[in-house]
Design an enzyme around this catalytic site. Structure first.
Site, mmCIF file in Angstrom:
data_model
loop_
_atom_site.group_PDB
_atom_site.id
_atom_site.type_symbol
_atom_site.label_atom_id
_atom_site.label_comp_id
_atom_site.label_asym_id
_atom_site.label_seq_id
_atom_site.Cartn_x
_atom_site.Cartn_y
_atom_site.Cartn_z
ATOM 1 N N ARG A 51 2.427 0.983 0.049
ATOM 2 C CA ARG A 51 1.352 1.798 -0.534
ATOM 3 C C ARG A 51 0.272 2.092 0.500
ATOM 4 O O ARG A 51 -0.199 3.212 0.605
ATOM 5 C CB ARG A 51 0.741 1.107 -1.753
ATOM 6 N N ASN A 69 2.679 0.786 -7.288
ATOM 7 C CA ASN A 69 3.890 0.016 -7.555
ATOM 8 C C ASN A 69 4.249 0.154 -9.028
ATOM 9 O O ASN A 69 3.374 0.332 -9.873
ATOM 10 C CB ASN A 69 3.665 -1.467 -7.254
#
Length: 126
Positions: A51, A69
């Protein structure tokens, strides 16, 4: 041209962000084709800073969007910006990712032309 070299690091970052914002706005007004795409990345993509690297890559390319996520072990998100930069992001997401990630599959969906950016910044969602 949207490039300026400044010696002070904090000022340089602020100026770079301002410059990216101005370039994107000029692009929207100047007829540059803007695109939005949703993505889902499969493999070893959680717990490997995927990320964070996605956020950095999106900002580097001058895109706006988000990444997060999932409970299924994948990473999902959306990227918006000039079509050629969104295509660069798709290549990065499908072939590179974070240094420790192992991408086994990817899915890009809902790709569409947009008149203006619908988001601001590139952020991690939780």
């Amino acid at each position: 041209m949207c490039s300026q070299r400044v010696l002070t690091a904090g000022f340089s970052l602020s100026l770079t962000l301002l410059c990216v914002t101005l370039c994107l706005r000029m692009g929207e007004a100047g007829g540059i084709k803007l695109t939005s795409v949703d993505f889902e990345i499969f493999g070893n993509v959680q717990g490997v800073c995927f990320r964070m690297y996605t956020e950095k890559q999106g900002l580097h390319l001058g895109l706006v969007g988000w990444v997060k996520n999932t409970h299924d072990g994948t990473v999902v998100g959306q990227a918006q910006g000039p079509a050629h930069k969104v295509e660069e992001m798709k290549v990065w997401l499908s072939e590179e990712g974070s240094p420790s990630s192992r991408i086994t599959r990817f899915c890009f969906s809902n790709q569409r032309n947009i008149d203006t950016r619908e988001l601001s910044g590139f952020k991690t969602r939780f």
